[in-house]
Motif scaffolding. Structure first.
Motif, PDB file in Angstrom:
ATOM      1  N   CYS A  98      46.137  33.044  26.912  1.00  0.00           N
ATOM      2  CA  CYS A  98      45.963  32.032  27.966  1.00  0.00           C
ATOM      3  C   CYS A  98      46.599  32.500  29.276  1.00  0.00           C
ATOM      4  CB  CYS A  98      46.567  30.701  27.532  1.00  0.00           C
ATOM      5  SG  CYS A  98      45.738  29.966  26.119  1.00  0.00           S
ATOM      6  N   PHE A  99      47.790  33.053  29.189  1.00  0.00           N
ATOM      7  CA  PHE A  99      48.465  33.520  30.393  1.00  0.00           C
ATOM      8  C   PHE A  99      47.773  34.739  30.992  1.00  0.00           C
ATOM      9  CE2 PHE A  99      52.021  31.057  28.597  1.00  0.00           C
ATOM     10  CZ  PHE A  99      52.304  30.266  29.700  1.00  0.00           C
ATOM     11  N   GLU A 100      47.237  35.598  30.155  1.00  0.00           N
ATOM     12  CA  GLU A 100      46.491  36.749  30.672  1.00  0.00           C
ATOM     13  C   GLU A 100      45.240  36.288  31.407  1.00  0.00           C
ATOM     14  OE1 GLU A 100      45.770  39.456  27.464  1.00  0.00           O
ATOM     15  OE2 GLU A 100      47.834  40.193  27.492  1.00  0.00           O
ATOM     16  N   VAL A 101      44.522  35.299  30.872  1.00  0.00           N
ATOM     17  CA  VAL A 101      43.337  34.763  31.543  1.00  0.00           C
ATOM     18  C   VAL A 101      43.731  34.146  32.876  1.00  0.00           C
ATOM     19  CG1 VAL A 101      41.580  32.948  31.423  1.00  0.00           C
ATOM     20  CG2 VAL A 101      41.982  34.433  29.455  1.00  0.00           C
ATOM     21  N   MET A 102      44.817  33.380  32.895  1.00  0.00           N
ATOM     22  CA  MET A 102      45.281  32.769  34.154  1.00  0.00           C
ATOM     23  C   MET A 102      45.651  33.863  35.158  1.00  0.00           C
ATOM     24  SD  MET A 102      45.028  29.525  33.813  1.00  0.00           S
ATOM     25  CE  MET A 102      46.071  28.788  35.014  1.00  0.00           C
ATOM     26  N   GLY A 103      46.258  34.925  34.674  1.00  0.00           N
ATOM     27  CA  GLY A 103      46.607  36.038  35.561  1.00  0.00           C
ATOM     28  C   GLY A 103      45.381  36.688  36.163  1.00  0.00           C
ATOM     29  N   TYR A 104      44.334  36.889  35.333  1.00  0.00           N
ATOM     30  CA  TYR A 104      43.094  37.476  35.845  1.00  0.00           C
ATOM     31  C   TYR A 104      42.411  36.546  36.834  1.00  0.00           C
ATOM     32  CZ  TYR A 104      43.367  41.220  32.404  1.00  0.00           C
ATOM     33  OH  TYR A 104      43.751  42.301  31.672  1.00  0.00           O
ATOM     34  N   CYS A 105      42.509  35.220  36.608  1.00  0.00           N
ATOM     35  CA  CYS A 105      41.870  34.262  37.521  1.00  0.00           C
ATOM     36  C   CYS A 105      42.511  34.320  38.910  1.00  0.00           C
ATOM     37  CB  CYS A 105      41.974  32.843  36.973  1.00  0.00           C
ATOM     38  SG  CYS A 105      40.907  32.541  35.552  1.00  0.00           S
ATOM     39  N   PHE A 106      43.823  34.445  38.963  1.00  0.00           N
ATOM     40  CA  PHE A 106      44.521  34.390  40.243  1.00  0.00           C
ATOM     41  C   PHE A 106      44.865  35.771  40.790  1.00  0.00           C
ATOM     42  CE2 PHE A 106      45.649  30.276  38.233  1.00  0.00           C
ATOM     43  CZ  PHE A 106      45.066  29.445  39.180  1.00  0.00           C
ATOM     44  N   TYR A 107      44.404  36.823  40.144  1.00  0.00           N
ATOM     45  CA  TYR A 107      44.762  38.182  40.518  1.00  0.00           C
ATOM     46  C   TYR A 107      44.282  38.559  41.918  1.00  0.00           C
ATOM     47  CZ  TYR A 107      44.850  43.278  40.471  1.00  0.00           C
ATOM     48  OH  TYR A 107      45.061  44.585  40.779  1.00  0.00           O
ATOM     49  N   ASN A 108      43.097  38.155  42.301  1.00  0.00           N
ATOM     50  CA  ASN A 108      42.518  38.567  43.580  1.00  0.00           C
ATOM     51  C   ASN A 108      42.762  37.573  44.709  1.00  0.00           C
ATOM     52  OD1 ASN A 108      41.494  41.094  42.942  1.00  0.00           O
ATOM     53  ND2 ASN A 108      39.769  40.176  41.861  1.00  0.00           N
ATOM     54  N   ILE A 109      43.554  36.573  44.482  1.00  0.00           N
ATOM     55  CA  ILE A 109      43.844  35.607  45.554  1.00  0.00           C
ATOM     56  C   ILE A 109      44.857  36.261  46.502  1.00  0.00           C
ATOM     57  CG2 ILE A 109      44.884  33.397  46.109  1.00  0.00           C
ATOM     58  CD1 ILE A 109      43.784  32.322  43.509  1.00  0.00           C
ATOM     59  N   ARG A 110      44.531  36.258  47.779  1.00  0.00           N
ATOM     60  CA  ARG A 110      45.395  36.826  48.808  1.00  0.00           C
ATOM     61  C   ARG A 110      45.678  35.756  49.853  1.00  0.00           C
ATOM     62  NH1 ARG A 110      45.799  40.318  45.418  1.00  0.00           N
ATOM     63  NH2 ARG A 110      44.775  42.337  45.466  1.00  0.00           N
ATOM     64  N   ILE A 111      46.900  35.639  50.255  1.00  0.00           N
ATOM     65  CA  ILE A 111      47.266  34.686  51.298  1.00  0.00           C
ATOM     66  C   ILE A 111      47.702  35.500  52.500  1.00  0.00           C
ATOM     67  CG2 ILE A 111      48.872  32.866  51.963  1.00  0.00           C
ATOM     68  CD1 ILE A 111      49.066  32.119  49.009  1.00  0.00           C
ATOM     69  N   GLN A 112      47.084  35.187  53.659  1.00  0.00           N
ATOM     70  CA  GLN A 112      47.425  35.897  54.884  1.00  0.00           C
ATOM     71  C   GLN A 112      47.869  34.893  55.943  1.00  0.00           C
ATOM     72  OE1 GLN A 112      43.852  38.010  55.879  1.00  0.00           O
ATOM     73  NE2 GLN A 112      44.240  39.643  54.404  1.00  0.00           N
ATOM     74  N   LYS A 113      48.825  35.308  56.708  1.00  0.00           N
ATOM     75  CA  LYS A 113      49.285  34.476  57.820  1.00  0.00           C
ATOM     76  C   LYS A 113      48.360  34.716  58.988  1.00  0.00           C
ATOM     77  CE  LYS A 113      54.164  34.182  56.772  1.00  0.00           C
ATOM     78  NZ  LYS A 113      55.508  34.435  57.268  1.00  0.00           N
ATOM     79  N   ALA A 114      48.026  33.608  59.652  1.00  0.00           N
ATOM     80  CA  ALA A 114      47.116  33.736  60.797  1.00  0.00           C
ATOM     81  C   ALA A 114      47.871  33.989  62.084  1.00  0.00           C
ATOM     82  CB  ALA A 114      46.300  32.465  60.956  1.00  0.00           C
TER      83      ALA A 114
END
Length: 156
Positions: free
Chosen positions: A140-156
């Motif tokens: 379950c944690f590995e799946v959650m990790g893969y789901c959020f792996y490509n999320i990037r937060i950038q400051k504008a």
């Protein structure tokens, strides 16, 4: 068992083993000037000025009273401590020596073997718990990790 006293050093023979007081203390000498090298009792270093202080220059006692109070406080504290340690010091040293010897005995011969046996007994439960975590939670944690792996937060 035999004991003999030669020049302040006590020699004790038990069976074939010969033990002296120097063996027990390992030749450690006492520093009679600095008796609290580990600063165990800094909280009880009380001086006259830690207890008494006259807050204002307009309200103060006579100088000779202040000096006499200082001398009395200092000497009474010193001599009460010395007399109390003279009366109680050696019996309490014996009691605390016995207590710490028994505490060491319990730690070495009771507590540590018990904790080792307890850790061995819990080894089976630990393996079962790790197996359950790896089987049910880890995917379950590995799946959650893969789901959020490509999320990037950038400051504008």
């Amino acid at each position: 068992m035999a004991a003999e006293n030669n020049g302040g050093e006590i020699k004790l023979t038990v069976g074939e083993e010969k033990v002296t007081t120097a063996d027990v203390t390992k030749g450690e000498e006492l520093d009679l000037q600095h008796r609290d090298p580990e600063h165990l009792h800094d909280h009880v270093k009380i001086q006259f000025h830690d207890v008494f202080g006259e807050p204002d220059e307009t309200v103060f006692s006579f100088d000779f009273i202040w000096k006499l109070a200082f001398k009395l406080f200092t000497n009474v504290k010193l001599w009460c401590y010395r007399i109390t340690s003279l009366i109680c010091g050696l019996p309490l040293a014996i009691c605390w020596g016995i207590y710490f010897a028994l505490l060491s005995f319990c730690a070495i011969w009771c507590c540590e073997p018990y904790m080792k046996a307890y850790a061995i007994e819990l080894g089976c439960i630990r393996r079962l718990f790790n197996t359950c975590l790896n089987a049910f939670c880890r995917p379950c944690f590995e799946v959650m990790g893969y789901c959020f792996y490509n999320i990037r937060i950038q400051k504008a």
